[in-house]
Design an enzyme around this catalytic site. Structure first.
Site, short mmCIF file in Angstrom:
data_model
loop_
_atom_site.label_atom_id
_atom_site.label_comp_id
_atom_site.label_asym_id
_atom_site.label_seq_id
_atom_site.Cartn_x
_atom_site.Cartn_y
_atom_site.Cartn_z
N SER A 184 0.81 -1.22 0.00
CA SER A 184 0.00 0.00 0.00
C SER A 184 0.84 1.27 0.00
O SER A 184 0.33 2.35 -0.34
CB SER A 184 -0.95 0.01 1.21
OG SER A 184 -0.23 -0.22 2.41
N ASP A 421 -2.97 5.81 11.77
CA ASP A 421 -2.15 5.44 10.62
C ASP A 421 -0.94 6.35 10.58
O ASP A 421 -1.01 7.50 10.14
CB ASP A 421 -2.95 5.56 9.32
CG ASP A 421 -2.17 5.06 8.10
OD1 ASP A 421 -0.97 4.78 8.26
OD2 ASP A 421 -2.76 4.97 7.02
N HIS A 424 1.28 5.22 6.35
CA HIS A 424 0.96 5.80 5.04
C HIS A 424 1.05 7.32 5.11
O HIS A 424 1.35 7.89 6.16
CB HIS A 424 -0.45 5.36 4.61
CG HIS A 424 -0.59 3.87 4.47
ND1 HIS A 424 -1.17 3.09 5.45
CD2 HIS A 424 -0.20 3.03 3.48
CE1 HIS A 424 -1.14 1.82 5.07
NE2 HIS A 424 -0.55 1.76 3.88
#
Length: 451
Positions: A184, A421, A424
């Site tokens: 990702s 998160d 990312h």
């Protein structure tokens, strides 16, 4: 799908002479043409006095487009400064194909530098304007209100990165296929590039979604075709690069990871013109069950195998696949390095946080250790026949603790979630700079080889 009729680099006496020389396996190798090269330092050791390796030029000293000297080691000092008007003018001038500025780039380690604050900086695409963003990366949509993290740009020591020009990049990519393969974080980079290129077009209806739908997270493959340039930008989900597997044991069917088998894909990408791989974040003890009854080679399932050894085996499988399946006369192979995370007080699954971070780390003494995953990758790449261009983004991302989605990682109107998160990146954001470096690399190749 884009069709490519001839190699995307021009032949030269220089490249012919290189092909006539005996092959040597060392990390600073000049390959068939000037884009394909290694950005790895042969001096990486675990006893390095600094957490990051010494700087290396974008092109090795043997290249005719390189200066004869190498940069010094990264400087132990504050790395946060402000951009000057003169620097901004110089950076803009390189966008106009200033040949000398591009040659300067070729002798510079573009991954060793500083984040400079630029009050006039504008993102490559506007908040919430791009339909290709995952909701999890769309921090504006998810309630983030501070956007100072967009007021910094990456400046290498000793050279200037040209401002990203989407139309010029599309012209360079005309008739080509670009494929991102990995986890990702590579999807972060793919979406950034797709949105940056889209923003440059007046008629945005000229982009065709080949896969036919947006929900590519579970689909595992997504492709955009830029019709007027006959080029495609694609993403293939492959977090380990090798194949996740099912094996029958006494307790029934269970999942393993085949270290000896490259992951099968709905999209055959070995003949793409540019392939950008990555892996790393899934190679942790939690996701690989501490190596207990998880790793498999042939019919043998290891009772226990160190994750580091499993990663080495997997990367050797990937390297063998690249060397045997990728036509290096046509295809340029990139590998994106480990993107830094910034969890405090725990990891992603144990209460780690990064909310409230408003500015980058200002001194490299506070950076983390160089990732063990990248040392393994560098060792494997050094033994490959195929030239691999190493996008070593680890250090530049380590500074940017302010650029993660953190609590702004959902679109349900809640600003606080149980899991933050801090791996990312918000988009627009830090991955846009990775693509500016990719653009600069292609610009050098275009200037020197007229592909």
């Amino acid at each position: 799908m884009a069709c490519f009729k001839k190699p995307w680099f021009a032949s030269s006496e220089f490249s012919r002479n290189l092909q006539q020389r005996p092959r040597t396996h060392h990390i600073l190798t000049v390959p068939f043409f000037l884009l394909s090269l290694f950005l790895l330092s042969a001096s990486y050791t675990s006893n390095s006095p600094t957490p990051y390796p010494a700087a290396t030029p974008l092109f090795p000293p043997s290249s005719p487009f390189s200066n004869s000297h190498m940069l010094s080691k990264p400087r132990s000092r504050s790395t946060l400064s402000s951009v000057t008007a003169a620097e901004r003018t110089h950076a803009n001038s390189t966008t106009n194909s200033d040949s000398q500025a591009i040659r300067d780039l070729a002798s510079c380690d573009i991954f060793d530098g500083t984040w400079v604050r630029d009050e006039h900086a504008e993102p490559l695409y506007q908040h919430a304007s791009c339909p290709y963003l995952d909701d999890a990366f769309n921090c504006f949509k998810n309630g983030r209100s501070d956007f100072d993290y967009l007021k910094y740009r990456w400046k290498p020591h000793g050279c200037h990165i040209p401002r990203f020009d989407g139309l010029k990049m599309l012209r360079m990519l005309r008739g080509k296929r670009v494929v991102f393969v990995g986890d990702s974080l590579n999807r972060n980079m793919w979406q950034s590039l797709a949105c940056s290129l889209r923003a440059s077009l007046k008629d945005k209806t000229r982009i065709y979604e080949v896969s036919g739908r947006r929900e590519f997270r579970t689909q595992g493959f997504f492709s955009l075709n830029f019709r007027d340039y006959a080029c495609s930008i694609e993403f293939v989900k492959s977090p380990f690069l090798v194949q996740e597997w099912k094996v029958l044991r006494n307790t029934g069917q269970r999942e393993t990871l085949r270290l000896d088998m490259i992951q099968a894909s709905k999209s055959q990408y070995n003949n793409a013109d540019i392939i950008i791989f990555n892996t790393g974040h899934w190679w942790n003890h939690y996701k690989t069950r501490n190596g207990i009854n998880y790793f498999q080679e042939g019919n043998h399932v290891y009772d226990r195998l160190q994750v580091s050894e499993a990663l080495r085996k997997a990367l050797k499988t990937w390297a063998a696949w690249v060397d045997s399946r990728v036509d290096r006369r046509r295809t340029r192979v990139f590998f994106t390095g480990f993107s830094a995370s910034h969890y405090k007080g725990g990891q992603w699954n144990s209460g780690g946080k990064c909310d409230g971070e408003k500015e980058p780390i200002t001194n490299e003494r506070y950076l983390g250790e160089y990732p063990w995953t990248m040392r393994i990758l560098e060792s494997v790449i050094s033994e490959m026949k195929t030239p691999v261009f190493y996008l070593n983004i680890t250090k530049m991302t380590d500074y940017r603790k302010d650029g993660h989605p953190s609590v702004n990682n959902n679109n349900k109107g809640r600003l606080r979630t149980t899991v933050q998160d801090c791996s990312h990146w918000c988009l627009p954001g830090i991955p846009d700079s990775w693509n500016e470096l990719l653009y600069a690399t292609l610009l050098i190749a275009h200037n020197n080889t007229h592909f």
